[in-house]
Design a protein around this motif. Structure first.
Motif, mmCIF file in Angstrom:
data_model
loop_
_atom_site.group_PDB
_atom_site.id
_atom_site.type_symbol
_atom_site.label_atom_id
_atom_site.label_comp_id
_atom_site.label_asym_id
_atom_site.label_seq_id
_atom_site.Cartn_x
_atom_site.Cartn_y
_atom_site.Cartn_z
ATOM 1 N N TRP A 169 5.584 0.926 -8.738
ATOM 2 C CA TRP A 169 6.166 2.671 -9.142
ATOM 3 C C TRP A 169 7.219 1.895 -10.099
ATOM 4 N N ARG B 294 -1.131 10.335 -6.892
ATOM 5 C CA ARG B 294 -1.881 9.394 -7.310
ATOM 6 C C ARG B 294 -3.199 9.561 -8.563
ATOM 7 N N GLU B 295 -2.807 11.031 -9.273
ATOM 8 C CA GLU B 295 -3.384 11.127 -10.070
ATOM 9 C C GLU B 295 -2.819 10.918 -11.417
ATOM 10 N N VAL C 240 0.739 12.843 -1.759
ATOM 11 C CA VAL C 240 0.236 11.775 -1.889
ATOM 12 C C VAL C 240 -1.665 12.038 -3.134
ATOM 13 N N ALA C 241 -1.819 12.819 -2.934
ATOM 14 C CA ALA C 241 -2.729 12.458 -3.897
ATOM 15 C C ALA C 241 -2.670 13.187 -5.765
ATOM 16 N N ALA D 137 0.384 5.512 -12.234
ATOM 17 C CA ALA D 137 0.239 5.625 -10.580
ATOM 18 C C ALA D 137 -0.310 4.559 -10.513
ATOM 19 N N ILE E 232 -3.763 1.015 -5.333
ATOM 20 C CA ILE E 232 -3.948 1.422 -3.875
ATOM 21 C C ILE E 232 -4.173 -0.473 -3.939
ATOM 22 N N GLU F 237 0.697 4.199 -0.487
ATOM 23 C CA GLU F 237 -0.537 5.728 -0.134
ATOM 24 C C GLU F 237 0.282 5.576 1.377
ATOM 25 N N ASP G 33 1.090 -1.005 -0.333
ATOM 26 C CA ASP G 33 0.023 0.675 0.264
ATOM 27 C C ASP G 33 0.992 1.279 -0.296
#
Length: 212
Positions: free
Chosen positions: A129, A201-202, A197-198, A206, A209, A79, A77
């Motif tokens: 990643w 995520r975009e 982090v946001a 990415a 999760i 994030e 995970d």
């Protein structure tokens, strides 16, 4: 009369005393001679445990990073891993802000620091990643952490209203920042970390999760 007691030197005592002196006096004031004086020994006695000052600083760096939490990457995970790591990283350096430049200097051969970096990189790559992107992400979090530890935003404002009155109309409340400095710095770091982090995520590359 009994002879004064001399502390039994070991690596941990020397390292811990060095960190205490850095906390009290700053990194620039640390010297092997000064450290020896505090310990009540000759400087030469220290070199049997740490051959150079750099070796001693490596030990201090290892101590600072030893308990930083990388467990959030368990289960891939990324994030949660970044949030847990970033927050605990800041807490570790925030407890010893004058020692933060030691961490900023790099990893070198610092075993605990390398173990932390390995866990983070492995967690990011394991989550999906690309290796180079994982390196960039790790660096970005480090920039946030070291910056937060060494240059607290809220401490830079005077609490005298006259400094701002009639001169800086957009800073008319700046004199109040000092009252809430700790909370402002904490919230500023949290905003930066969660925004990072946001944003990650975009990204089109990415990984998803992991769902427990």
């Amino acid at each position: 009369m009994p002879r004064p007691t001399v502390p039994k030197l070991d690596r941990d005592l020397i390292r811990d005393t060095a960190l205490r002196l850095i906390d009290e006096r700053g990194l620039e004031a640390l010297s092997m001679r000064g450290l020896a004086e505090v310990l009540g020994v000759r400087a030469q006695s220290l070199y049997g445990h740490y051959p150079t000052k750099d070796a001693l600083l490596d030990a201090v760096a290892n101590l600072l990073t030893r308990d930083i939490d990388t467990s959030g990457f368990d289960g891939h995970d990324w994030e949660t891993g970044l949030l847990v790591w970033g927050r605990s990283y800041r807490a570790a350096l925030g407890a010893h802000p004058r020692a933060a430049p030691i961490i900023a200097a790099g990893t070198g051969a610092r075993q605990d620091f390398l173990a932390m970096a390995d866990a983070v990189h492995g967690g990011l790559v394991g989550a999906g990643w690309a290796p180079r992107t994982a390196t960039l992400i790790s660096g970005s979090v480090k920039y946030l952490v070291v910056g937060a530890a060494t240059t607290p935003f809220a401490s830079g404002f005077a609490d005298d209203t006259a400094v701002y009155l009639n001169r800086y109309p957009n800073l008319v409340q700046a004199h109040r920042i000092g009252e809430h400095a700790e909370r402002i710095d904490e919230d500023s770091f949290e905003l930066a970390l969660t925004s990072l982090v946001a944003g990650l995520r975009e990204r089109p590359d990415a990984p998803p999760i992991a769902v427990a």
